[in-house]
Design a protein around this motif. Structure first.
Motif, PDB file in Angstrom:
ATOM      1  N   ASP A  48       0.825  -1.208   0.000  1.00 19.87           N
ATOM      2  CA  ASP A  48       0.000   0.000   0.000  1.00 19.87           C
ATOM      3  C   ASP A  48       0.861   1.260   0.000  1.00 19.87           C
ATOM      4  O   ASP A  48       0.564   2.224  -0.710  1.00 19.87           O
ATOM      5  N   ASP A  51       2.372   1.698  -3.384  1.00 21.51           N
ATOM      6  CA  ASP A  51       1.361   2.233  -4.301  1.00 21.51           C
ATOM      7  C   ASP A  51       1.159   3.729  -4.083  1.00 21.51           C
ATOM      8  O   ASP A  51       1.074   4.491  -5.043  1.00 21.51           O
ATOM      9  N   LEU A  52       1.055   4.139  -2.819  1.00 20.60           N
ATOM     10  CA  LEU A  52       0.868   5.557  -2.509  1.00 20.60           C
ATOM     11  C   LEU A  52       2.003   6.389  -3.090  1.00 20.60           C
ATOM     12  O   LEU A  52       1.784   7.449  -3.666  1.00 20.60           O
ATOM     13  N   SER A  55       2.070   5.446  -7.467  1.00 20.15           N
ATOM     14  CA  SER A  55       0.924   5.435  -8.373  1.00 20.15           C
ATOM     15  C   SER A  55       0.500   6.843  -8.795  1.00 20.15           C
ATOM     16  O   SER A  55       0.250   7.704  -7.957  1.00 20.15           O
ATOM     17  N   PHE A  58      -3.123   8.549  -7.552  1.00 20.61           N
ATOM     18  CA  PHE A  58      -3.350   9.383  -6.376  1.00 20.61           C
ATOM     19  C   PHE A  58      -3.077  10.837  -6.728  1.00 20.61           C
ATOM     20  O   PHE A  58      -2.088  11.144  -7.386  1.00 20.61           O
ATOM     21  N   SER A  59      -3.947  11.722  -6.262  1.00 19.05           N
ATOM     22  CA  SER A  59      -3.730  13.155  -6.500  1.00 19.05           C
ATOM     23  C   SER A  59      -2.603  13.656  -5.610  1.00 19.05           C
ATOM     24  O   SER A  59      -2.182  12.977  -4.666  1.00 19.05           O
ATOM     25  N   GLN A  62      -3.840  13.755  -2.071  1.00 14.92           N
ATOM     26  CA  GLN A  62      -3.934  12.427  -1.469  1.00 14.92           C
ATOM     27  C   GLN A  62      -2.548  11.914  -1.075  1.00 14.92           C
ATOM     28  O   GLN A  62      -2.379  11.350   0.005  1.00 14.92           O
ATOM     29  N   GLN A  63      -1.578  12.107  -1.971  1.00 15.87           N
ATOM     30  CA  GLN A  63      -0.218  11.677  -1.654  1.00 15.87           C
ATOM     31  C   GLN A  63       0.328  12.454  -0.461  1.00 15.87           C
ATOM     32  O   GLN A  63       0.950  11.870   0.427  1.00 15.87           O
ATOM     33  N   GLY A  66      -1.433  11.294   2.701  1.00 13.79           N
ATOM     34  CA  GLY A  66      -1.029   9.918   2.992  1.00 13.79           C
ATOM     35  C   GLY A  66       0.381   9.815   3.540  1.00 13.79           C
ATOM     36  O   GLY A  66       0.617   9.166   4.562  1.00 13.79           O
ATOM     37  N   ARG A  91       5.171  16.360  -6.660  1.00 16.91           N
ATOM     38  CA  ARG A  91       4.863  15.118  -7.396  1.00 16.91           C
ATOM     39  C   ARG A  91       6.127  14.291  -7.650  1.00 16.91           C
ATOM     40  O   ARG A  91       6.299  13.706  -8.714  1.00 16.91           O
TER      41      ARG A  91
END
Length: 186
Positions: A48, A51-52, A55, A58-59, A62-63, A66, A91
């Motif tokens: 998970d 992925d965070l 990926s 995820f906006s 969200q990143q 998280g 990003r």
């Protein structure tokens, strides 16, 4: 001191240099090292989290939320937490693994250590790592920091890379070489 550019490069290198310089300036090098080591282990253990971090689904928000949540739950240093926030805001969380590796290279250079990448068929015990570290120190003539990983496809043995030198004493390579030699016999 040698230019950081000679040790690391690319985006991950630039972020690692920025964090490294800031950690030295704030006298938080050991805390940041510990945090990054913890993060590296967490990324290896959690799909998970991987992925965070990687990926694109995820906006940015969200990143950010998280990774800050992960940092707070793991009780990471405030500097490390802010650094992760900067990566998320830009990003660049996808470069976190490479940034940690670049930071480790900078740290090893700063301490006068040589990094050795060791890949074994099974996880090495602390005693085995200690013995290997001593032998590598004798061979290289410097303190050696070992990055150990596991590749079960090696079947047995291990590979060691220090700088541009590599020793491959894996059972897989020996069997591959035997297969090549046997083809010549036919």
């Amino acid at each position: 001191m040698t230019s950081h550019k000679a040790i690391v490069s690319g985006i991950s290198g630039r972020y690692a240099v920025a964090l490294f310089d800031l950690a030295i300036e704030e006298k938080a090098l050991d805390a940041v090292e510990s945090d990054l080591s913890k993060l590296k282990a967490m990324m290896e253990d959690s799909a998970d989290l991987r992925d965070l971090v990687s990926s694109p689904l995820f906006s940015r928000e969200q990143q950010s939320k998280g990774i800050i949540g992960v940092a707070q739950a793991a009780k990471l240093n405030a500097m490390t937490e802010k650094f992760l926030g900067v990566l998320a805001a830009n990003r660049r969380l996808g470069a976190l693994g490479a940034t940690i590796s670049s930071f480790e290279k900078l740290l090893a250079h700063h301490r006068g250590e040589v990094r050795a990448e060791v890949v074994s068929a099974r996880k090495l015990t602390k005693k085995q790592l200690g013995d290997l570290e001593k032998k590598l120190k004798l061979a290289v003539g410097h303190d050696v920091a070992i990055d150990a990983s596991v590749d079960e496809t090696l079947l047995g043995g291990l590979t060691v890379q220090v700088g541009s030198r590599m020793v491959d004493d894996s059972l897989k390579t020996k069997l591959d070489n035997l297969a090549i030699a046997m083809k010549g016999v036919q």
